[in-house]
Design an enzyme around this catalytic site. Structure first.
Site, short mmCIF file in Angstrom:
data_model
loop_
_atom_site.label_atom_id
_atom_site.label_comp_id
_atom_site.label_asym_id
_atom_site.label_seq_id
_atom_site.Cartn_x
_atom_site.Cartn_y
_atom_site.Cartn_z
CD1 TRP A 1 25.16 18.61 -32.93
CD2 TRP A 1 26.56 19.87 -34.14
NE1 TRP A 1 24.40 19.34 -33.81
CE2 TRP A 1 25.23 20.12 -34.55
CE3 TRP A 1 27.60 20.56 -34.76
CZ2 TRP A 1 24.94 21.03 -35.57
CZ3 TRP A 1 27.30 21.46 -35.76
CH2 TRP A 1 25.99 21.69 -36.17
CG HIS A 49 39.60 13.40 -30.34
ND1 HIS A 49 38.54 13.84 -31.11
CD2 HIS A 49 39.31 13.76 -29.06
CE1 HIS A 49 37.66 14.45 -30.31
NE2 HIS A 49 38.11 14.41 -29.07
N GLY A 72 33.23 19.18 -33.38
CA GLY A 72 31.82 18.78 -33.40
C GLY A 72 31.59 17.35 -32.94
CB THR A 108 21.31 17.63 -31.83
OG1 THR A 108 20.72 17.88 -33.12
CG2 THR A 108 20.91 16.24 -31.36
CE LYS A 157 36.71 22.08 -27.94
NZ LYS A 157 35.86 21.44 -26.89
CG MET A 203 23.28 19.39 -27.79
SD MET A 203 24.30 18.70 -29.12
CE MET A 203 25.67 18.01 -28.20
#
Length: 295
Positions: free
Chosen positions: A53, A108, A50, A227, A48, A232
């Protein structure tokens, strides 16, 4: 319905002291056979922060700004998620097999669980960090809609778990600090979500320079527009609406919810904020990282 029962809300499993989604924990064994290539590029974030993105930005860079090519598949197929594994969907390792070089990869994982091959090959890393309060709120909503996570319980109880590092991927505090430390010895471009919100064009230029590519200014401007959160959020190739509902239920909370800095203020109570700040000061003491919790 059987599949829903099979996957729904299993408890986290601990690997080397790090709590993980059950299925992702199971993927770590096969992941040991992964071989990094020197021309791979790793996108690393705490959840969480980005990730999607910056993944879309980098895929656009790699496709020379060609929007059509960026619509070839959902983002999780274009940028394989290394530790991803859930029943009935190709795993990150399986997706990787069909990914042509140069590859964009996503993780992650904290450093304790990262495949050593990525460090040995000196793979370039784009790391994005986001302020802890917004991460906690966003993660809470994500826990609700992503059914491979345990049920988050109340906001108050989830916040306590977040502060204690008892959420999937463990401690935010440790994650952002250890990747920051790694940037001293490894090729890591360390970006901040809030900087990207404030001036996306400037941050895209940093990414271009880091990956050794250049694009015409009008292409960069197109990338900024394409973007943006607004674009998005409505793009099925980035908003995860192509994922089956038994895994992600967008009617509970959309994957792309608000995409802003400072949304935590609508959720934290004054008492929670004071407690969080005091705990944060202890956990981040001596660290040179500085975050903005609003713009």
């Amino acid at each position: 319905m059987e599949l829903i029962q099979d996957i729904s809300r299993p408890p986290l499993e601990y690997v080397k002291g790090v709590p993980l989604i059950k299925y992702f924990a199971e993927a770590l064994g096969p992941l040991q056979s992964f071989q990094a290539r020197p021309d791979d590029l790793l996108i690393s974030t705490y959840p969480k922060s980005g990730t999607t993105w910056v993944s879309q930005i980098l895929d656009m860079i790699y496709q020379g700004g060609d929007l059509e090519k960026c619509h070839r598949a959902p983002i999780f197929m274009r940028v394989p998620f290394l530790e991803f594994k859930v029943p009935g969907i190709p795993s990150g390792m399986e997706t990787l097999k069909n990914t042509p070089a140069p590859r964009l990869l996503k993780t992650h994982l904290p450093l304790a669980l990262l495949p050593q091959t990525l460090l040995d090959q000196k793979v370039k890393v784009v790391y994005v960090a986001r302020n802890a309060k917004d991460v906690a709120v966003s993660y809470y909503h994500f826990y609700h809609m992503a059914k491979v996570y345990p049920h988050p319980g109340t906001w108050e109880s989830f916040l306590e778990k977040f502060m204690a590092g008892e959420v999937s991927y463990g401690s935010w505090y440790q994650h952002v600090q250890e990747w920051w430390e790694l940037s001293r010895t490894h090729p890591v471009l360390y970006l901040f979500y809030e900087d990207m919100k404030e001036n996306p064009k400037r941050e895209i230029q940093k990414i271009l320079e880091f990956v050794g590519r250049s694009l015409p200014e009008e292409t960069v401007d197109l990338m900024v527009e394409h973007t943006s959160f607004k674009e998005m959020k409505k793009n099925p190739m980035t908003n995860y609406t192509t994922v089956r509902r038994e895994f992600m239920d967008h009617s509970i909370s959309p994957f792309m919810r608000k995409g802003m800095a400072g949304d935590w203020k609508t959720t934290f109570t004054v008492a929670q904020n004071e407690r969080f700040d005091a705990d944060y000061a202890k956990k981040m003491a001596g660290c040179s990282l500085s975050f903005r919790s609003e713009l």
